[in-house]
Design a protein around this motif. Structure first.
Motif, PDB file in Angstrom:
ATOM      1  N   TYR A  79       1.018  -1.290   0.159  1.00 35.96           N
ATOM      2  CA  TYR A  79      -0.115  -0.053   0.027  1.00 35.96           C
ATOM      3  C   TYR A  79       0.861   1.268   0.007  1.00 35.96           C
ATOM      4  CZ  TYR A  79      -4.679  -1.739   1.724  1.00 35.96           C
ATOM      5  OH  TYR A  79      -6.041  -2.303   1.861  1.00 35.96           O
ATOM      6  N   ALA A 137      -6.580   0.077   5.787  1.00 33.87           N
ATOM      7  CA  ALA A 137      -5.527  -0.316   6.438  1.00 33.87           C
ATOM      8  C   ALA A 137      -5.342   0.273   7.896  1.00 33.87           C
ATOM      9  CB  ALA A 137      -4.212   0.360   5.474  1.00 33.87           C
ATOM     10  N   GLU A 138      -6.452   0.378   8.559  1.00 38.79           N
ATOM     11  CA  GLU A 138      -6.268   0.909  10.049  1.00 38.79           C
ATOM     12  C   GLU A 138      -5.244   2.033  10.160  1.00 38.79           C
ATOM     13  OE1 GLU A 138      -8.031  -2.021   9.155  1.00 38.79           O
ATOM     14  OE2 GLU A 138      -5.968  -3.017   9.083  1.00 38.79           O
ATOM     15  N   ASN A 156      -9.767   0.698  -3.074  1.00 35.27           N
ATOM     16  CA  ASN A 156      -9.588  -0.416  -2.262  1.00 35.27           C
ATOM     17  C   ASN A 156     -10.962  -0.583  -1.644  1.00 35.27           C
ATOM     18  OD1 ASN A 156      -7.512  -1.701  -0.247  1.00 35.27           O
ATOM     19  ND2 ASN A 156      -9.133  -1.006   1.222  1.00 35.27           N
ATOM     20  N   GLU A 157     -11.551  -1.694  -1.692  1.00 34.57           N
ATOM     21  CA  GLU A 157     -12.645  -2.235  -1.062  1.00 34.57           C
ATOM     22  C   GLU A 157     -13.873  -0.933  -1.465  1.00 34.57           C
ATOM     23  OE1 GLU A 157     -12.302  -3.648   2.659  1.00 34.57           O
ATOM     24  OE2 GLU A 157     -11.476  -5.526   1.901  1.00 34.57           O
ATOM     25  N   ASN A 209      -9.868  -4.735  -5.250  1.00 39.06           N
ATOM     26  CA  ASN A 209     -10.190  -5.904  -4.315  1.00 39.06           C
ATOM     27  C   ASN A 209     -11.368  -5.627  -3.779  1.00 39.06           C
ATOM     28  OD1 ASN A 209      -9.489  -3.192  -3.136  1.00 39.06           O
ATOM     29  ND2 ASN A 209      -8.626  -4.274  -1.328  1.00 39.06           N
ATOM     30  N   ASP A 259     -11.012  -9.783  -1.218  1.00 39.44           N
ATOM     31  CA  ASP A 259     -10.512  -9.935   0.047  1.00 39.44           C
ATOM     32  C   ASP A 259     -11.398 -11.008   0.691  1.00 39.44           C
ATOM     33  OD1 ASP A 259      -8.845  -8.047  -1.045  1.00 39.44           O
ATOM     34  OD2 ASP A 259      -9.763  -6.258   0.411  1.00 39.44           O
ATOM     35  N   GLU A 267      -6.534  -9.903  -0.749  1.00 43.78           N
ATOM     36  CA  GLU A 267      -6.237  -9.985   0.501  1.00 43.78           C
ATOM     37  C   GLU A 267      -6.715 -11.198   1.248  1.00 43.78           C
ATOM     38  OE1 GLU A 267      -7.450  -6.380   2.840  1.00 43.78           O
ATOM     39  OE2 GLU A 267      -6.856  -5.128   1.290  1.00 43.78           O
ATOM     40  N   TRP A 282      -5.118 -10.708  12.213  1.00 47.21           N
ATOM     41  CA  TRP A 282      -6.010  -9.605  12.374  1.00 47.21           C
ATOM     42  C   TRP A 282      -5.415  -8.504  13.480  1.00 47.21           C
ATOM     43  CZ3 TRP A 282      -9.708  -8.356   9.419  1.00 47.21           C
ATOM     44  CH2 TRP A 282     -10.696  -7.312   9.633  1.00 47.21           C
ATOM     45  N   TYR A 323      -2.530 -10.702   3.866  1.00 51.72           N
ATOM     46  CA  TYR A 323      -2.373  -9.289   4.580  1.00 51.72           C
ATOM     47  C   TYR A 323      -2.705  -9.738   6.139  1.00 51.72           C
ATOM     48  CZ  TYR A 323      -3.865  -4.743   5.997  1.00 51.72           C
ATOM     49  OH  TYR A 323      -3.751  -3.176   6.208  1.00 51.72           O
ATOM     50  N   TYR A 328      -0.098  -7.562  14.094  1.00 51.20           N
ATOM     51  CA  TYR A 328      -1.115  -8.269  13.274  1.00 51.20           C
ATOM     52  C   TYR A 328      -1.174  -9.900  13.430  1.00 51.20           C
ATOM     53  CZ  TYR A 328      -4.686  -7.644   9.619  1.00 51.20           C
ATOM     54  OH  TYR A 328      -6.105  -7.635   9.064  1.00 51.20           O
TER      55      TYR A 328
HETATM   56  C1  GAL Z   1      -9.436  -4.994   4.535  1.00 54.33           C
HETATM   57  C2  GAL Z   1      -8.976  -3.507   4.058  1.00 54.33           C
HETATM   58  C3  GAL Z   1      -7.615  -3.366   4.476  1.00 54.33           C
HETATM   59  C4  GAL Z   1      -7.441  -3.611   6.086  1.00 54.33           C
HETATM   60  C5  GAL Z   1      -8.278  -5.010   6.447  1.00 54.33           C
HETATM   61  C6  GAL Z   1      -8.198  -5.301   7.946  1.00 54.33           C
HETATM   62  O1  GAL Z   1     -10.894  -5.014   4.331  1.00 54.33           O
HETATM   63  O2  GAL Z   1      -8.800  -3.556   2.572  1.00 54.33           O
HETATM   64  O3  GAL Z   1      -7.016  -2.047   4.227  1.00 54.33           O
HETATM   65  O4  GAL Z   1      -8.412  -2.476   6.726  1.00 54.33           O
HETATM   66  O5  GAL Z   1      -9.307  -5.059   6.043  1.00 54.33           O
HETATM   67  O6  GAL Z   1      -6.968  -5.139   8.417  1.00 54.33           O
END
Ligand code: GAL
Length: 982
Positions: free
Chosen positions: A109, A154-155, A212-213, A241, A263, A291, A296, A335, A357
């Motif tokens: 990213y 991406a938090e 993104n999403e 995605n 994703d 992803e 998590w 991811y 994560y």
């Molecule tokens: C996905 C998103 C990522 C991140 C992930 C959770 O849905 O595309 O950027 O937020 O969730 O970590």
């Protein structure tokens, strides 16, 4: 000792028999002909080599897979976001570790807000040098999947949007005019860097993600991002995605990029069966998981990564990823693969500083069981080249055990089959046995054939059965063991099969004539059926390695049967003379051949290690990290040598703390004349203020960290208090003073503060000081402009009278014009200490008080507000070592304080004592000097009288490795540099 006994003993020890105490150069097997590895399948094998990627290539794709120069690849990528690791040598380390595990790509990213402190200003230097990052990936031999947003989620702060974007009128993530102009500016800055690094231009970028999403409805917006990329010279395939499984969004029509991807973050208990679904609505795209859950994130007050990792463990990867492949996926990106640190003001309000994560590579860049599992999977997917072109096999019989389910796929050309077994409930922890009927071009079999044995599937484990596969020069009918990989060296193939400890294994190969089978080591039964030509081997998997040599004509096949845990100790490395296997060390970063037959290995050790190398027998010298080793040749046709344990390192105890209180802004006599007058009467923010003038920090150019407001009013004497709504996002807090008197603190939201008697000065100037903590901007996942949620004061009304207040505001010094552009916008908050260089190396703290930690502030009469603690410590680690360190804050969580932790001027962590769960802060080397003086500065904000002071601060060693990547220190401006002091 007779020879047989010796053999068994050596086997048990897992060590070969030394037949010559080398004597390099010695040519015991001089007849070996080296030929370049070639996989004998219809689909060619393409792997970026460890020598890096060179030349100009093209990327294409079809229903089955991605192709480079027309050759199919299985894309095994992992997400690594450079902005969560402020260290160029750290980037190199992570990328090398990914490559070593068998990843062939890295997904990145690009974070708009990280590069842009101000509209029109973009910084790509130092820790933002993505050109360098992409060059590194290419040199290491990783393809790159580029994801420049503009929105990334991406938090991170504002989902990757820069702070200044929050002041726009037009809705983000739509075709609104101002937003379009802004994101086009970002793409104009980032696209040329990506463009230059495309594989079509001699780089290694192979794919480009659009948005993104995106669940919004603006097709023109989506279309424009794609068109803009094309205009900027992006000619690799674009994709998007889709959010939460294959929903078909942006799979066709206006706004649809070239490829379809989605994703998925399932739990093991409910693994979806939707993975192959895109084939219905996106028939021209391979099954592509842009992803796929690798763990998590943990929120403030969450369980901690230690607890999360109990579920998101190696079994999770094993069951989920194999399942996804069993539905035909040939492209996946995990991811996260390295999560890293939300250092500075990078986090959005939902997460704390560690973004570990539970990823395969930990925040401190360490490797554990998840990494090892991914190494097995990535290497297997790459080895099983027929996986890149499969169709579902729908006619298979269910396993005999009803607790289990099997999915099967078959290569449409080679007819190689893959049967993937697991528990129907993926989270089941029961250990089950089964038989499985398979029907391949080789015949119909019920597996296993050996009476009294079965296929054993442990809880949370899957089995990847391959049938009808060309294993080097030989034909594999099937194996109930998992195939890790095989390498071809001259006329010999060496293959590694594995299974759970003590589980049964059955491997069947086919030979026209009975081959010569020698069990070199272990307990392996073989029988040859001259009618079918099947050679059946039966064994149990255990930690020592069973070794079988099969000779047929002049071809040799060495089979190694072992457990998953032992298989993980092998590294498979590509060299100019083919692939080699190295068993034993913590990490093998790369292998290369010099002068035709000198093998150079680069890697890391965490303890004294016995190493075994399976390399072409022409190799006559081995070097480990540049040092020649004393290697021995074994009767297993391998080389062994030993490596010493890493040198001990001493970690200093941190003492000599200096202390100073600040909170100057709260005092009535404080001179705020240089502050910005908060006199704007309009804002573009969709949330309209309840104050006469706008008191939103972003509207005045302060986007990160703490902001201070000072409100002056001439009291009538009737004022009884003030209602405030301080907004810093979830878990944010604010504190309030009147004329220097502390009124208290509140979490983000509305609170009524009552003035005590005798603090107001009637008919005179009174001042309310409010310190508001900004926890970061919200994400905008729902396309509702939520990143614009105000930060600052939404309401501020005196009670008892309608007296007007005249506000001024101060955030980080310089606002969008950074005083320390090296560390950047995400490192700039508005505390007094932050604005006056108290965070920086060489700040003159001599006059400060000496204190010891833990410090009980209350006993010393410290008032609520902000205090600073500073000290320095020295490190002197051995050359070629990697010693990850962390700062541990030890305190009782009843105290209500928050802290900002700076190391060498870099904000490496935010801490909330009462909320946690993080109390261990990883210190990235590059920020930290492993061979020099380091400065710690901690700002402690006590929210009440009982919470002043600071707990114990302990420097912790998280590991000790010999090897590593030489640390390149970040440019690290000192107090004098930033403040132009002589
Ligand atoms: C996905 C998103 C990522 C991140 C992930 C959770 O849905 O595309 O950027 O937020 O969730 O970590």
């Amino acid at each position: 000792m007779n020879n047989n006994f010796k053999k068994v003993l050596m086997c048990l020890l897992g060590v070969g028999i030394y037949i010559s105490a080398v004597t390099f150069p010695s040519k015991i097997y001089a007849d070996t002909i080296q030929k370049k590895i070639s996989r004998n399948n219809n689909d060619s094998f393409t792997l970026p080599s460890s020598q890096g990627l060179k030349g100009i290539h093209n990327v294409s794709y079809d229903h089955y897979s991605l192709m480079i120069d027309g050759k199919r690849i299985f894309l095994y990528s992992g997400e690594f976001d450079y902005w969560r690791l402020p260290s160029q040598s750290g980037w190199m380390d992570v990328l090398e570790k990914m490559k070593a595990a068998g990843f062939n790509a890295v997904t990145i990213y690009f974070n708009w807000g990280f590069h842009s402190p101000k509209q029109g200003k973009y910084d790509f230097s130092g820790i933002r040098d993505v050109d360098k990052l992409l060059t590194m990936a290419q040199k290491i031999g990783l393809y790159v999947v580029a994801r420049p947003g503009p929105y990334i989620n991406a938090e991170t702060d504002g989902g990757g949007y820069p702070g200044w974007l929050t002041t726009q009128q037009g809705r983000a993530r739509t075709a609104s005019q101002d937003y379009t102009a802004a994101y086009e500016q970002w793409l104009s800055a980032i696209d040329p860097i990506i463009e230059k690094h495309q594989i079509t231009n001699g780089g290694s970028v192979i794919l480009y993600q659009v948005e993104n999403e995106y669940t919004g409805g603006d097709a023109l917006y989506m279309q424009n991002i794609r068109d803009k990329a094309r205009k900027d010279g992006i000619n690799v395939p674009t994709f998007h995605n889709d959010k939460s499984g294959p929903k078909g969004r942006w799979s066709s029509g206006t706004g649809a990029p070239d490829m379809y991807a989605y994703d998925s973050y399932p739990g093991l208990a409910a693994i979806p069966s939707y993975y192959g679904d895109p084939r219905k609505f996106a028939p021209n795209s391979p099954v592509f998981l842009a992803e796929l859950g690798g763990g998590w994130f943990d929120p403030w007050g969450g369980k901690s990564y230690a607890i999360l990792s109990k579920n998101y463990n190696a079994n999770y990867e094993n069951v989920l990823y194999n399942h996804v492949v069993s539905e035909g996926a040939t492209m996946m990106s995990i991811y996260m693969t390295y999560g890293g640190t939300n250092w500075g003001y990078l986090p959005f309000p939902g997460v704390y500083s560690s973004y570990d994560y539970t990823a395969a590579i930990s925040e401190s860049r360490q490797l554990g069981s998840k990494y090892n599992e991914e190494k097995l999977l990535a290497t297997m997917y790459r080895t099983l080249t027929p996986l890149t072109k499969t169709d579902p096999l729908t006619t298979i019989e269910a396993p005999s055990n009803p607790n289990l389910l099997a999915n099967a796929i078959e290569n449409s050309d080679t007819k190689t089959q893959f049967y993937i077994l697991r528990h129907s409930n993926g989270s089941s922890i029961s250990n089950d046995n089964t038989t499985l009927k398979i029907q391949s071009a080789d015949g119909i079999y019920i597996l296993p054939q050996e009476p009294g044995t079965s296929i054993n599937i442990n809880g949370q484990e899957s089995k990847f059965i391959v049938a009808n596969f060309q294993l080097g020069s030989e034909h594999l009918v099937y194996s109930t063991s998992n195939l890790y990989t095989y390498v071809t060296q001259g006329n010999r193939d060496t293959a590694i099969f594995y299974g759970g400890q003590e589980s049964d294994g059955e491997t069947v190969l086919r030979y026209k004539n009975q081959p010569k089978v020698t069990v070199l080591c272990g307990n392996v039964k073989s029988r040859y059926d001259s009618v079918s030509g099947d050679l059946r081997l039966n064994y149990k998997h255990d930690g020592s390695i069973s070794r079988v040599m099969i000779k047929d004509d002049n071809k040799e096949l060495m089979l190694l049967f072992t457990t998953d845990i032992t298989a993980q100790t092998f590294w498979c490395e590509d060299t100019s003379i083919g692939e080699i296997l190295v068993r034993g060390p913590y990490l093998v970063r790369s292998a290369s051949i010099r002068d035709r037959n000198k093998l150079e290995l680069q890697g890391d050790t965490d303890k004294a290690s016995d190493i075994e190398v399976f390399a072409p027998t022409s190799v006559n010298e081995i070097k480990w990290n540049g040092e020649k080793v004393k290697a021995l040749q074994t009767s297993y046709l391998s080389y062994t040598f030993s490596l010493l344990s890493p040198e001990q390192v001493l970690i200093p105890v941190i003492t000599n703390w200096k202390y100073s209180y600040e909170t100057n802004e709260a005092q009535s006599e404080f001179d705020d004349s240089s502050w910005i007058s908060a006199n704007k009467t309009t804002t573009n923010n969709p949330v309209k203020p309840l104050t006469p003038t706008v008191l939103y920090a972003d509207d005045y150019g302060f986007h990160h960290g703490v902001v201070w407001f000072r409100g002056h009013f001439k009291a009538s004497g009737k004022e009884t208090g003030i209602i405030l709504d301080g907004e810093g996002g979830t878990n944010g807090a604010y504190a309030v003073w009147i004329n220097g008197f502390y009124l208290g603190a509140s979490l983000s939201g509305i609170k009524n503060f009552t003035f005590p008697k005798n603090v107001l000065k009637t008919s005179d100037d009174n001042v309310i000081s409010v310190m508001v903590q900004n926890m970061g901007h919200d994400e905008d996942g729902g396309c509702k402009d939520t990143h614009k949620s105000p930060r600052g004061l939404v309401q501020a009304s005196l009670q008892g009278d309608t007296t007007s207040i005249f506000w001024s505001i101060q955030g980080n010094k310089g606002g969008e014009t950074l005083i320390d552009p090296v560390r950047g916008a995400m490192n700039a908050g508005g505390l007094y200490g932050e604005n006056n260089g108290w965070t920086l190396p060489n700040f003159p703290d001599k006059p400060w008080k000496q204190v010891t930690l833990p410090d009980n502030g209350k006993q010393r009469g410290v008032a609520p507000g902000v205090s600073w603690y500073r000290t320095t410590f020295k490190l002197n680690f051995p050359k070629m070592s990697d010693v990850p360190l962390a700062l541990y804050i030890k305190d009782n969580n009843t105290k209500n304080y928050r802290a900002y932790i700076y190391v060498n001027g870099w904000l490496i962590g935010q801490y909330i004592n009462s909320l946690g769960p993080q109390n261990l802060f990883s210190l990235p080397s590059g920020v930290l000097d492993p061979n020099g003086k380091n400065t710690i500065a901690i700002a402690v904000w006590a929210l009440d009288n009982n919470s002043t002071g600071l707990g114990e601060i302990i420097l912790q060693k998280l590991g000790n490795y010999s090897g590593g990547v030489p640390v390149k220190m970040n440019d690290n401006p000192s107090y004098k540099d930033v403040f132009n002091k002589n």
